[in-house]
Write a protein that holds these residues in place. Structure first.
Motif: not given
Length: 404
Positions: A276-278, A283-285, A379-381
């Motif tokens: 999920a973090k990846g 998506h952030l990128a 950050q949460v992940k």
């Protein structure tokens, strides 16, 4: 005076013979009685001697039989005592295994509770009642159940050890009494009529019956009861040891299985969180790329709007200047038509560009919000991964479930 000095009168011959006969008869009677008494005494001496010898032989045989019986029961008691002593030692060893198994529950329980506490520090959407938490709660229940069961088993083991020791005490007491009785009866069997250490006891003392006298049947029953009690406790102890063996194996297997299940769930959760973090980072990128693109687009729209300002001002200036034409020259000619059309079209273009600019600004704000949300979720992940992968995994790594 002469009469006074006369000799005493004499007996007649018949009287003399009668007196002799009387003396003869009396002597004969006394002799006969003496002979009968002598014969009776001789017979009584022989009879009492034979009776005493016979009774003494019978008493010796009974003493030998009694000593044999005592030795038999001592052998039985010794054998049972050896068995119960060995069983006590084995049960004490079994008890120590239960105690070690019970002590081994403390650390896994502490780690499970600490993992649950640490995972309460997850934030936002990651504070979820997931499979790891369910397995940790189940692990806590399993360990607490095992500890409770082992505590009850330890109490049962202590009670069985007490019962075994009670049976051992009665066996030892019975053996001591029988050893003393055998020593006394052995001493009695060695006594003879010429023994120098014969007690000079009165008949009343010799015939006195102790108040605690029991029958031979009661005597045998007493030892038999002690043996049966020891046998019963030994069998109960064997059954308890079999139960403890099964219990230790089963509880260790349950704890090991649950520990593995929790570890598997934790690894899967870590992997899922990493995935999920990846994806969030991907998506952030993309969002960051789109933000840059939208910023470029916004700048292009601003430049385009600025670029249209010049031609519009020119067209407007031309229209304003041509409105100053005199008289008939104020003609609605193709130039005027083109200039009016140009102003309208440029105004429409600028309006559409400004609308596009406003939409671009709104989209940029939305993209920025998405960027902030994604960064916060990452950050949460990361925080959740630190708790699960670093803290909980390291806490659980040294835990090893042993079979005692």
């Amino acid at each position: 005076m002469s009469r006074l000095m006369d000799p005493p009168p004499k007996f007649l011959p018949p009287e003399w013979r009668l007196a002799n006969q009387i003396h003869y008869g009396s002597a004969e009677a006394e002799r006969s009685r003496s002979e009968r008494l002598t014969a009776e005494s001789k017979r009584l001496i022989e009879e009492s001697g034979m009776a005493a010898k016979r009774m003494q032989q019978d008493a010796n045989k009974r003493l030998e039989q009694r000593i044999h019986d005592i030795k038999f029961w001592r052998t039985e008691l010794d054998q049972k005592l050896e068995e119960i002593v060995q069983e006590i030692e084995v049960l004490i060893t079994c008890k120590s295994r239960v105690e070690r198994s019970l002590e081994s529950c403390a650390e896994p329980l502490r780690v499970a509770l600490q993992c649950l506490t640490e995972r309460q520090r997850r934030v936002s959407i990651d504070l979820v009642h997931d499979e790891v938490e369910r397995e940790l709660m189940k692990e806590r229940e399993v360990i607490e159940g095992v500890a409770s069961l082992l505590n009850r088993t330890l109490e049962q083991t202590n009670e069985q050890i007490r019962l075994n020791r009670s049976a051992k005490y009665y066996l030892e007491k019975d053996l001591r009494d029988k050893f003393q009785a055998e020593q006394i009866d052995g001493f009695c069997s060695m006594l003879t009529n010429t023994s120098p250490n014969i007690d000079n006891v009165t008949s009343q003392t010799a015939l006195a019956v102790p108040g605690a006298t029991v029958t031979p049947e009661e005597w045998e029953t007493f030892s038999n009861i002690n043996i049966l009690k020891a046998e019963r406790e030994k069998n109960n102890s064997l059954s308890l040891r079999a139960l403890v063996e099964s219990l230790l194996e089963q509880t260790a297997a349950d704890m090991r299985r649950q520990h593995n299940a929790t570890g598997t769930a934790l690894r899967l959760q870590v992997q899922e969180t990493k995935t999920a973090k990846g994806q969030l980072e991907e998506h952030l990128a993309k969002v960051l790329s789109e933000v840059a693109s939208q910023e470029w687009n916004l700048e292009a729209l601003r430049v385009a709007i600025e670029d249209k300002a010049g031609p519009l001002k020119v067209a407007q200036t031309r229209l304003s200047a041509r409105s100053q034409r005199p008289s008939i020259e104020l003609c609605h000619d193709p130039v005027q038509v083109r200039l009016l059309s140009e102003v309208q079209e440029l105004t429409a273009h600028i309006k559409r560009l400004r609308e596009a600019q406003a939409q671009s600004e709104m989209e940029l704000l939305s993209l920025t919000r998405s960027q902030l949300i994604l960064e916060e979720e990452i950050q949460v992940k990361s925080h959740s991964l630190y708790i699960d992968e670093v803290i909980c995994t390291q806490l659980r790594q040294p835990i090893s479930i042993h079979s005692f």
